[in-house]
Write an enzyme that holds these catalytic residues in place. Structure first.
Site, PDB file in Angstrom:
ATOM      1  N   GLY A  46       5.974  -0.909  -7.432  1.00 53.68           N
ATOM      2  CA  GLY A  46       6.680  -0.697  -6.123  1.00 53.68           C
ATOM      3  C   GLY A  46       6.845  -1.859  -5.416  1.00 53.68           C
ATOM      4  CD  GLN A  51       4.880  -5.251  -1.020  1.00 51.08           C
ATOM      5  OE1 GLN A  51       5.162  -4.589  -1.396  1.00 51.08           O
ATOM      6  NE2 GLN A  51       3.530  -5.732  -1.484  1.00 51.08           N
ATOM      7  CB  CYS A  90      -1.356  -3.730  -2.296  1.00 51.42           C
ATOM      8  SG  CYS A  90      -0.042  -4.655  -1.185  1.00 51.42           S
ATOM      9  CG  LEU A  91       2.812  -6.210  -6.526  1.00 47.34           C
ATOM     10  CD1 LEU A  91       4.142  -6.265  -6.647  1.00 47.34           C
ATOM     11  CD2 LEU A  91       1.899  -6.745  -7.589  1.00 47.34           C
ATOM     12  CG  HIS A 132       1.289   1.286  -1.436  1.00 47.90           C
ATOM     13  ND1 HIS A 132       0.162   0.954  -1.650  1.00 47.90           N
ATOM     14  CD2 HIS A 132       1.748   0.134  -1.509  1.00 47.90           C
ATOM     15  CE1 HIS A 132      -0.318  -0.382  -1.771  1.00 47.90           C
ATOM     16  NE2 HIS A 132       0.789  -1.042  -1.687  1.00 47.90           N
ATOM     17  CD  GLU A 133       5.461   0.112  -2.424  1.00 44.51           C
ATOM     18  OE1 GLU A 133       6.120  -0.874  -1.601  1.00 44.51           O
ATOM     19  OE2 GLU A 133       4.815   0.027  -3.279  1.00 44.51           O
ATOM     20  CG  HIS A 136       3.777  -2.430   2.033  1.00 44.00           C
ATOM     21  ND1 HIS A 136       2.963  -3.284   2.364  1.00 44.00           N
ATOM     22  CD2 HIS A 136       3.414  -1.965   0.691  1.00 44.00           C
ATOM     23  CE1 HIS A 136       2.266  -3.513   1.304  1.00 44.00           C
ATOM     24  NE2 HIS A 136       2.622  -2.969   0.254  1.00 44.00           N
TER      25      HIS A 136
HETATM   26 NI    NI Z   1       1.673  -2.893  -1.623  1.00 45.47          NI
END
Ligand code: NI
Length: 164
Positions: A46, A51, A90-91, A132-133, A136
């Protein structure tokens, strides 16, 4: 399509509340294409617009369920239920995973790229990615879902790693 640089922990955009998309125009479609490319390249399941430095309420995901990549514009978290602990990453906080307890199932409603209403729901990984998204888009990171002691320890680990 282009691979965009992913903003990492410490970048203020990750702490900002994203604003709604007013019109799903070519710019938003290109953003979604680029976000999908960036998510696959990372690789991740995701990715939210902040991000990649865009403070708009858009996220993409692909949980490898053979339904392909999906994008949600102006999503709202409608419902959650249950509880599930998952080793979440998380990226934007690369290479860290923490066991995080959240609701097991979630339902998100928003718009697809044609402006049609879409609803996504699921439990386990699907439920986790949706929540999670959504975080963000609200300026929250997975660290905020840890308890105080765990968060302090996690921040110390990140700081020490950054210092080498
Ligand atoms: Ni993330």
């Amino acid at each position: 399509m282009a691979i965009l640089p992913i903003r990492v922990f410490g970048d203020p955009i990750l702490r900002s509340v994203a604003i709604p998309v007013v019109e799903i125009d070519g710019r938003i479609k290109k953003l979604v294409d680029d976000m999908i490319e960036t998510m696959y390249d990372a690789p991740g399941v995701g990715l939210a617009a902040p991000q990649v430095g865009v403070g708009r309420r858009v996220f993409v995901f692909d949980i490898d369920d053979e339904k392909g990549p999906r994008a949600v514009i102006n999503p709202e978290l409608m419902e959650t239920s249950g509880e599930w602990e998952y080793n979440e990453g998380c990226l934007s906080v690369p290479e860290y995973f923490w066991p995080i307890l959240r609701p097991a199932a979630a339902m998100v409603r928003g718009l697809d790229l044609d402006g049609n209403e879409v609803t996504y729901e699921g439990d386990e990984l699907m439920g986790r990615v949706l929540q999670h998204e959504m975080d963000h888009l609200n300026g929250m990171l997975l660290l905020d879902r840890l308890n105080r002691g765990e968060r302090r320890k996690a921040l110390r680990e990140i700081r020490e790693a950054a210092l080498g």
